[in-house]
Design a protein around this motif. Structure first.
Motif, mmCIF file in Angstrom:
data_model
loop_
_atom_site.group_PDB
_atom_site.id
_atom_site.type_symbol
_atom_site.label_atom_id
_atom_site.label_comp_id
_atom_site.label_asym_id
_atom_site.label_seq_id
_atom_site.Cartn_x
_atom_site.Cartn_y
_atom_site.Cartn_z
ATOM 1 N N LYS A 109 0.820 -1.214 0.000
ATOM 2 C CA LYS A 109 0.000 0.000 0.000
ATOM 3 C C LYS A 109 0.859 1.271 0.000
ATOM 4 O O LYS A 109 0.502 2.269 -0.623
ATOM 5 C CB LYS A 109 -0.939 0.004 1.212
ATOM 6 C CG LYS A 109 -2.021 -1.076 1.140
ATOM 7 C CD LYS A 109 -2.966 -0.996 2.313
ATOM 8 C CE LYS A 109 -4.034 -2.084 2.248
ATOM 9 N NZ LYS A 109 -4.907 -1.948 1.069
ATOM 10 N N SER A 110 1.991 1.231 0.698
ATOM 11 C CA SER A 110 2.851 2.416 0.739
ATOM 12 C C SER A 110 3.457 2.706 -0.625
ATOM 13 O O SER A 110 3.621 3.869 -1.010
ATOM 14 C CB SER A 110 3.965 2.237 1.778
ATOM 15 O OG SER A 110 4.811 1.150 1.434
ATOM 16 N N LEU A 111 3.775 1.660 -1.361
ATOM 17 C CA LEU A 111 4.295 1.851 -2.721
ATOM 18 C C LEU A 111 3.201 2.388 -3.643
ATOM 19 O O LEU A 111 3.481 3.190 -4.547
ATOM 20 C CB LEU A 111 4.832 0.524 -3.270
ATOM 21 C CG LEU A 111 6.141 0.016 -2.653
ATOM 22 C CD1 LEU A 111 6.474 -1.372 -3.166
ATOM 23 C CD2 LEU A 111 7.291 0.980 -2.949
ATOM 24 N N LEU A 112 1.973 1.963 -3.394
ATOM 25 C CA LEU A 112 0.855 2.393 -4.241
ATOM 26 C C LEU A 112 0.545 3.864 -4.071
ATOM 27 O O LEU A 112 0.337 4.581 -5.064
ATOM 28 C CB LEU A 112 -0.388 1.558 -3.914
ATOM 29 C CG LEU A 112 -1.671 1.925 -4.669
ATOM 30 C CD1 LEU A 112 -1.517 1.634 -6.174
ATOM 31 C CD2 LEU A 112 -2.864 1.163 -4.097
ATOM 32 N N ILE A 113 0.531 4.340 -2.826
ATOM 33 C CA ILE A 113 0.075 5.719 -2.572
ATOM 34 C C ILE A 113 1.203 6.683 -2.227
ATOM 35 O O ILE A 113 0.938 7.783 -1.769
ATOM 36 C CB ILE A 113 -0.972 5.738 -1.437
ATOM 37 C CG1 ILE A 113 -0.295 5.378 -0.106
ATOM 38 C CG2 ILE A 113 -2.136 4.805 -1.738
ATOM 39 C CD1 ILE A 113 -1.115 5.733 1.105
ATOM 40 N N HIS A 114 2.431 6.264 -2.408
ATOM 41 C CA HIS A 114 3.558 7.144 -2.047
ATOM 42 C C HIS A 114 3.406 8.496 -2.738
ATOM 43 O O HIS A 114 3.114 8.563 -3.939
ATOM 44 C CB HIS A 114 4.888 6.501 -2.446
ATOM 45 C CG HIS A 114 6.062 7.143 -1.779
ATOM 46 N ND1 HIS A 114 6.581 8.352 -2.186
ATOM 47 C CD2 HIS A 114 6.807 6.751 -0.707
ATOM 48 C CE1 HIS A 114 7.601 8.675 -1.420
ATOM 49 N NE2 HIS A 114 7.756 7.724 -0.506
ATOM 50 N N PRO A 115 3.590 9.594 -2.005
ATOM 51 C CA PRO A 115 3.420 10.939 -2.576
ATOM 52 C C PRO A 115 4.257 11.199 -3.821
ATOM 53 O O PRO A 115 3.885 12.029 -4.653
ATOM 54 C CB PRO A 115 3.852 11.853 -1.419
ATOM 55 C CG PRO A 115 3.560 11.060 -0.193
ATOM 56 C CD PRO A 115 3.868 9.641 -0.554
ATOM 57 N N ASP A 116 5.387 10.503 -3.952
ATOM 58 C CA ASP A 116 6.239 10.700 -5.125
ATOM 59 C C ASP A 116 5.697 9.995 -6.360
ATOM 60 O O ASP A 116 6.183 10.226 -7.474
ATOM 61 C CB ASP A 116 7.658 10.185 -4.852
ATOM 62 C CG ASP A 116 8.387 11.029 -3.811
ATOM 63 O OD1 ASP A 116 7.943 12.173 -3.569
ATOM 64 O OD2 ASP A 116 9.381 10.540 -3.248
ATOM 65 N N LYS A 117 4.680 9.147 -6.162
ATOM 66 C CA LYS A 117 4.166 8.359 -7.285
ATOM 67 C C LYS A 117 2.722 8.688 -7.643
ATOM 68 O O LYS A 117 2.089 7.963 -8.409
ATOM 69 C CB LYS A 117 4.288 6.860 -6.953
ATOM 70 C CG LYS A 117 5.735 6.415 -6.793
ATOM 71 C CD LYS A 117 5.833 4.916 -6.617
ATOM 72 C CE LYS A 117 7.291 4.480 -6.517
ATOM 73 N NZ LYS A 117 7.413 3.002 -6.379
ATOM 74 N N THR A 118 2.190 9.742 -7.054
ATOM 75 C CA THR A 118 0.830 10.164 -7.389
ATOM 76 C C THR A 118 0.711 11.675 -7.221
ATOM 77 O O THR A 118 1.408 12.268 -6.392
ATOM 78 C CB THR A 118 -0.217 9.459 -6.505
ATOM 79 O OG1 THR A 118 -1.511 9.972 -6.805
ATOM 80 C CG2 THR A 118 0.069 9.676 -5.037
ATOM 81 N N LYS A 119 -0.154 12.267 -7.980
ATOM 82 C CA LYS A 119 -0.371 13.713 -7.905
ATOM 83 C C LYS A 119 -1.502 14.064 -6.949
ATOM 84 O O LYS A 119 -1.829 15.240 -6.784
ATOM 85 C CB LYS A 119 -0.684 14.264 -9.300
ATOM 86 C CG LYS A 119 0.475 14.123 -10.288
ATOM 87 C CD LYS A 119 0.094 14.687 -11.651
ATOM 88 C CE LYS A 119 1.251 14.532 -12.651
ATOM 89 N NZ LYS A 119 0.886 15.065 -13.992
ATOM 90 N N ASN A 120 -2.092 13.060 -6.346
ATOM 91 C CA ASN A 120 -3.193 13.300 -5.416
ATOM 92 C C ASN A 120 -2.701 14.156 -4.247
ATOM 93 O O ASN A 120 -1.765 13.763 -3.538
ATOM 94 C CB ASN A 120 -3.738 11.965 -4.897
ATOM 95 C CG ASN A 120 -5.043 12.118 -4.147
ATOM 96 O OD1 ASN A 120 -5.192 12.988 -3.303
ATOM 97 N ND2 ASN A 120 -6.005 11.270 -4.457
ATOM 98 N N PRO A 121 -3.297 15.320 -4.004
ATOM 99 C CA PRO A 121 -2.823 16.211 -2.935
ATOM 100 C C PRO A 121 -2.996 15.632 -1.534
ATOM 101 O O PRO A 121 -2.373 16.117 -0.579
ATOM 102 C CB PRO A 121 -3.671 17.468 -3.125
ATOM 103 C CG PRO A 121 -4.912 16.995 -3.821
ATOM 104 C CD PRO A 121 -4.450 15.891 -4.728
ATOM 105 N N GLN A 122 -3.843 14.624 -1.392
ATOM 106 C CA GLN A 122 -4.073 14.019 -0.077
ATOM 107 C C GLN A 122 -3.142 12.839 0.195
ATOM 108 O O GLN A 122 -3.204 12.232 1.257
ATOM 109 C CB GLN A 122 -5.528 13.563 0.039
ATOM 110 C CG GLN A 122 -6.529 14.707 0.041
ATOM 111 C CD GLN A 122 -7.951 14.209 0.197
ATOM 112 O OE1 GLN A 122 -8.443 13.394 -0.592
ATOM 113 N NE2 GLN A 122 -8.627 14.706 1.220
#
Length: 220
Positions: free
Chosen positions: A67-80
């Motif tokens: 899950k951490s790899l999926l949502i890591h801030p460096d890998k998504t533009k989602n501000p949350q």
């Protein structure tokens, strides 16, 4: 010269389209997981990681990594993403802490027993195997965890207040000793002055006595 028309079945264009769809699908998965984490009850680390209570540590580590790899801030533009990532990390840390996990497991077990008692069931009642019970259990677990957290905060506040009182007493004792030392130093520093004053007083008194003796008239 006539321009070359693009083949509607061009494999390069098909691959680009598929790649775009796959990227969009991954972003959707990331957004969905971020939303799930932020909506999860944060006092329940199992809920944040989307795990069932009692799972082995290997499952906790594997789930967190995925899950951490999926949502890591460096890998998504989602501000949350940063907030969701922090909550995920905190949940993993809590579950890897033996004492914290033990308290959480106890709260979950308490919630189950409370439901059984409130409904006058037994541990073998068929109701305990239904989805309705599972949902009620989750709700009761939230209530127990909130109650435990409020109790913990009250105890922490009372402890802080007591520590504050103890600190004030300690500060007062330090101040009293300081004043006592200062008084002793002041007393010692004026010792010679007091002795001189006493000597002067004694000398003056002795002179007065002599004068009085001279003034005495002989008897007869």
């Amino acid at each position: 010269m006539a321009s070359k028309e693009k083949d509607p079945k061009d494999p390069v264009e098909d691959k680009d389209a598929l790649d775009a769809l796959e990227a969009e699908s991954k972003e959707f998965d990331k957004d969905a997981e971020i939303d799930r984490i932020l909506k999860a009850f944060r006092l329940d680390a199992y809920a944040v990681l989307d795990l069932n209570p009692g799972v082995p540590e290997s499952d906790i580590k594997a789930t967190y990594r995925k899950k951490s790899l999926l949502i890591h801030p460096d890998k998504t533009k989602n501000p949350q993403a940063p907030e969701a990532f922090d909550r995920l990390k905190k949940a993993q840390t809590e579950l890897m802490d033996e004492k914290h996990r033990e308290r959480l497991d106890e709260a979950i077990a308490d919630a189950r027993m409370l439901l059984i008692r409130e409904n006058k069931w037994t541990v073998d009642s068929p109701e305990l195997k239904t989805e309705e019970f599972a949902q009620q259990w989750r709700v009761k677990t939230r209530e127990v965890l909130i109650d435990n957290e409020m109790r913990r905060k009250r105890q922490a506040k009372a402890q802080m207040q007591e520590e504050g009182r103890e600190q004030r007493r300690a500060d007062q004792e330090v101040e009293d000793r300081k004043r006592k030392r200062q008084h002793e130093q002041d007393w010692e520093s004026t010792r010679d002055q007091r002795i001189d004053s006493w000597r002067q007083f004694q000398k003056s008194k002795s002179g007065d006595d002599k004068k009085k003796k001279k003034k005495l008239k002989p008897i007869g």
